[in-house]
Design a protein around this motif. Structure first.
Motif, PDB file in Angstrom:
ATOM      1  N   MET A   1       0.677  -1.176  -0.100  1.00  0.00           N
ATOM      2  CA  MET A   1       0.041  -0.121   0.005  1.00  0.00           C
ATOM      3  C   MET A   1       0.972   1.202   0.106  1.00  0.00           C
ATOM      4  SD  MET A   1      -2.907   0.695   2.653  1.00  0.00           S
ATOM      5  CE  MET A   1      -3.489   2.165   3.347  1.00  0.00           C
ATOM      6  N   GLU A   2       0.901   1.890  -0.901  1.00  0.00           N
ATOM      7  CA  GLU A   2       1.669   3.391  -1.162  1.00  0.00           C
ATOM      8  C   GLU A   2       1.122   4.300  -0.284  1.00  0.00           C
ATOM      9  OE1 GLU A   2       4.230   4.191  -2.847  1.00  0.00           O
ATOM     10  OE2 GLU A   2       4.421   2.036  -3.367  1.00  0.00           O
ATOM     11  N   PRO A   3       1.770   5.207   0.492  1.00  0.00           N
ATOM     12  CA  PRO A   3       1.521   6.190   1.292  1.00  0.00           C
ATOM     13  C   PRO A   3       0.765   7.211   0.305  1.00  0.00           C
ATOM     14  CG  PRO A   3       3.846   5.996   1.561  1.00  0.00           C
ATOM     15  CD  PRO A   3       3.413   5.039   0.590  1.00  0.00           C
ATOM     16  N   SER A   4      -0.125   7.949   0.868  1.00  0.00           N
ATOM     17  CA  SER A   4      -0.883   9.142   0.201  1.00  0.00           C
ATOM     18  C   SER A   4      -0.042  10.284   0.040  1.00  0.00           C
ATOM     19  CB  SER A   4      -2.295   9.664   0.927  1.00  0.00           C
ATOM     20  OG  SER A   4      -2.010  10.094   2.029  1.00  0.00           O
ATOM     21  N   GLY A   5      -0.451  10.917  -0.980  1.00  0.00           N
ATOM     22  CA  GLY A   5       0.543  12.302  -1.014  1.00  0.00           C
ATOM     23  C   GLY A   5       0.627  13.146   0.029  1.00  0.00           C
ATOM     24  N   ALA A   6      -0.302  13.294   0.740  1.00  0.00           N
ATOM     25  CA  ALA A   6      -0.538  13.911   2.176  1.00  0.00           C
ATOM     26  C   ALA A   6       0.794  13.374   2.967  1.00  0.00           C
ATOM     27  CB  ALA A   6      -1.632  13.900   2.786  1.00  0.00           C
ATOM     28  N   GLU A   7       0.727  11.874   3.173  1.00  0.00           N
ATOM     29  CA  GLU A   7       1.679  11.026   3.983  1.00  0.00           C
ATOM     30  C   GLU A   7       3.146  11.690   3.623  1.00  0.00           C
ATOM     31  OE1 GLU A   7      -0.155   7.230   3.649  1.00  0.00           O
ATOM     32  OE2 GLU A   7      -1.016   7.569   5.684  1.00  0.00           O
ATOM     33  N   GLN A   8       3.168  11.267   2.142  1.00  0.00           N
ATOM     34  CA  GLN A   8       4.597  11.468   1.625  1.00  0.00           C
ATOM     35  C   GLN A   8       5.005  13.188   1.926  1.00  0.00           C
ATOM     36  OE1 GLN A   8       3.827  10.375  -2.464  1.00  0.00           O
ATOM     37  NE2 GLN A   8       4.436   8.284  -1.866  1.00  0.00           N
ATOM     38  N   GLN A   9       4.100  14.026   1.781  1.00  0.00           N
ATOM     39  CA  GLN A   9       4.464  15.329   1.918  1.00  0.00           C
ATOM     40  C   GLN A   9       4.635  15.935   3.196  1.00  0.00           C
ATOM     41  OE1 GLN A   9       1.358  18.084   0.376  1.00  0.00           O
ATOM     42  NE2 GLN A   9       2.579  19.743   0.742  1.00  0.00           N
ATOM     43  N   HIS A  10       3.950  15.017   4.096  1.00  0.00           N
ATOM     44  CA  HIS A  10       4.070  15.802   5.531  1.00  0.00           C
ATOM     45  C   HIS A  10       4.605  14.597   6.432  1.00  0.00           C
ATOM     46  CE1 HIS A  10       1.367  19.245   4.286  1.00  0.00           C
ATOM     47  NE2 HIS A  10       0.588  18.337   4.044  1.00  0.00           N
ATOM     48  N   ASN A  33      -4.100   2.547   7.595  1.00  0.00           N
ATOM     49  CA  ASN A  33      -2.845   3.195   6.972  1.00  0.00           C
ATOM     50  C   ASN A  33      -1.743   2.142   7.341  1.00  0.00           C
ATOM     51  OD1 ASN A  33      -2.657   3.567   9.643  1.00  0.00           O
ATOM     52  ND2 ASN A  33      -2.402   5.637   9.409  1.00  0.00           N
ATOM     53  N   MET A  34      -2.161   0.821   7.444  1.00  0.00           N
ATOM     54  CA  MET A  34      -1.393  -0.351   7.815  1.00  0.00           C
ATOM     55  C   MET A  34      -0.903  -0.802   6.501  1.00  0.00           C
ATOM     56  SD  MET A  34      -1.192  -0.320  10.813  1.00  0.00           S
ATOM     57  CE  MET A  34      -1.812  -0.082  12.412  1.00  0.00           C
ATOM     58  N   PRO A  35       0.770  -0.709   6.147  1.00  0.00           N
ATOM     59  CA  PRO A  35       1.229  -1.290   4.924  1.00  0.00           C
ATOM     60  C   PRO A  35       0.975  -2.839   4.752  1.00  0.00           C
ATOM     61  CG  PRO A  35       2.855  -0.396   6.174  1.00  0.00           C
ATOM     62  CD  PRO A  35       1.603  -0.337   7.006  1.00  0.00           C
ATOM     63  N   TRP A  36       1.129  -3.308   5.945  1.00  0.00           N
ATOM     64  CA  TRP A  36       1.150  -5.082   5.985  1.00  0.00           C
ATOM     65  C   TRP A  36      -0.307  -5.578   6.102  1.00  0.00           C
ATOM     66  CZ3 TRP A  36       4.048  -1.702   9.462  1.00  0.00           C
ATOM     67  CH2 TRP A  36       3.158  -1.389  10.550  1.00  0.00           C
ATOM     68  N   GLY A  37      -1.263  -5.053   5.844  1.00  0.00           N
ATOM     69  CA  GLY A  37      -2.521  -5.497   5.472  1.00  0.00           C
ATOM     70  C   GLY A  37      -3.251  -5.670   7.315  1.00  0.00           C
ATOM     71  N   PRO A  38      -4.055  -6.689   7.404  1.00  0.00           N
ATOM     72  CA  PRO A  38      -4.596  -7.246   8.476  1.00  0.00           C
ATOM     73  C   PRO A  38      -4.115  -8.168   9.497  1.00  0.00           C
ATOM     74  CG  PRO A  38      -5.668  -8.334   6.599  1.00  0.00           C
ATOM     75  CD  PRO A  38      -4.624  -7.464   5.842  1.00  0.00           C
ATOM     76  N   ARG A 136       5.993   6.456  12.793  1.00  0.00           N
ATOM     77  CA  ARG A 136       7.123   6.273  11.833  1.00  0.00           C
ATOM     78  C   ARG A 136       7.357   4.840  11.342  1.00  0.00           C
ATOM     79  NH1 ARG A 136      12.033  10.090  12.602  1.00  0.00           N
ATOM     80  NH2 ARG A 136      12.757   8.484  11.290  1.00  0.00           N
ATOM     81  N   ALA A 137       6.940   4.017  12.209  1.00  0.00           N
ATOM     82  CA  ALA A 137       7.208   2.634  12.174  1.00  0.00           C
ATOM     83  C   ALA A 137       6.225   2.147  10.901  1.00  0.00           C
ATOM     84  CB  ALA A 137       7.071   1.815  13.245  1.00  0.00           C
ATOM     85  N   ILE A 138       5.066   2.722  11.285  1.00  0.00           N
ATOM     86  CA  ILE A 138       3.991   2.313   9.965  1.00  0.00           C
ATOM     87  C   ILE A 138       4.528   2.930   8.653  1.00  0.00           C
ATOM     88  CG2 ILE A 138       1.543   2.945   9.321  1.00  0.00           C
ATOM     89  CD1 ILE A 138       0.856   2.923  12.364  1.00  0.00           C
ATOM     90  N   LYS A 139       4.769   4.229   8.733  1.00  0.00           N
ATOM     91  CA  LYS A 139       5.164   4.856   7.447  1.00  0.00           C
ATOM     92  C   LYS A 139       6.518   3.896   7.070  1.00  0.00           C
ATOM     93  CE  LYS A 139       6.784   8.914   5.637  1.00  0.00           C
ATOM     94  NZ  LYS A 139       6.686   8.890   4.281  1.00  0.00           N
ATOM     95  N   GLY A 140       7.394   3.369   7.781  1.00  0.00           N
ATOM     96  CA  GLY A 140       8.453   2.770   7.306  1.00  0.00           C
ATOM     97  C   GLY A 140       8.198   1.081   7.027  1.00  0.00           C
ATOM     98  N   GLY A 141       7.144   0.827   7.336  1.00  0.00           N
ATOM     99  CA  GLY A 141       6.786  -0.726   6.885  1.00  0.00           C
ATOM    100  C   GLY A 141       7.407  -1.771   8.082  1.00  0.00           C
ATOM    101  N   ASP A 142       7.608  -0.942   9.165  1.00  0.00           N
ATOM    102  CA  ASP A 142       8.417  -1.712  10.203  1.00  0.00           C
ATOM    103  C   ASP A 142       7.526  -2.305  11.148  1.00  0.00           C
ATOM    104  OD1 ASP A 142       9.796  -2.683  12.091  1.00  0.00           O
ATOM    105  OD2 ASP A 142      10.809  -0.701  12.807  1.00  0.00           O
TER     106      ASP A 142
END
Length: 169
Positions: A1-10, A33-38, A136-142
């Motif tokens: 799941m790609e971060p939204s434009g707002a997440e990338q920008q901010h 906003n979980m990149p790893w799904g459920p 930050r961990a969510i954003k980094g897929g950690d």
């Protein structure tokens, strides 16, 4: 799941994280906003059930204490519904949890300031720092970082809220 434009920008600073949080409370109300799904964690998801504790600490004969208990019970329920039951899937529980947790955080800051002192507002620093690290961990897929920091967000928020309520009573 790609971060939204707002997440990338901010997403690179605390103020950017705050703007992203407001965006997630409004435009992305029920979005995950979980990149790893459920993928579920009992620690990160169910630790929110302990949000009932600050309400129990403050329970007294005063009618306002019952309202505070109900607010914390609702926060506990929404936390588990969002962070465990509906994690990784779009659900209105995410939006409700974001709104109530934001309200409760601001309420506890006000409560600490008015019932104790402005210095007691500094008790919000550890839990908010953990929340920041969780985001930050969510954003980094950690995944492991998320589990650690989101669990600590709950633990410190519950502990600090309980401490403030105990000291004020």
């Amino acid at each position: 799941m790609e971060p939204s434009g707002a997440e990338q920008q901010h997403g690179r600073s605390f103020s950017g994280l705050a703007r992203t949080h407001v965006h997630n409370m409004t435009s992305n109300f029920g979005k995950t906003n979980m990149p790893w799904g459920p993928r579920r964690s009992v620690w990160a998801g169910c630790s929110g059930a302990f949000f009932v504790l600050p309400g129990l600490v403050g329970l007294s004969d005063a009618p306002s204490s019952v309202l505070m208990l109900l607010a914390f019970v609702l926060q506990a329920a929404l936390s588990v519904l969002s962070d465990y039951i509906a994690t990784g899937r779009d659900s209105v529980w995410h939006g409700f949890d974001r709104w109530l947790s934001t309200f409760m955080t601001n309420f506890m800051l006000y409560y600490a300031h008015s019932a104790l002192s402005p210095w007691h507002c500094l008790l919000a620093v550890p839990p908010l720092s953990c929340l920041y690290m969780s985001k930050r961990a969510i954003k980094g897929g950690d995944w492991r970082g998320y589990v650690l920091w989101h669990t600590l967000w709950h633990v410190f928020a519950i502990g600090c809220s309980s401490g403030v309520i105990y000291l004020a009573n």
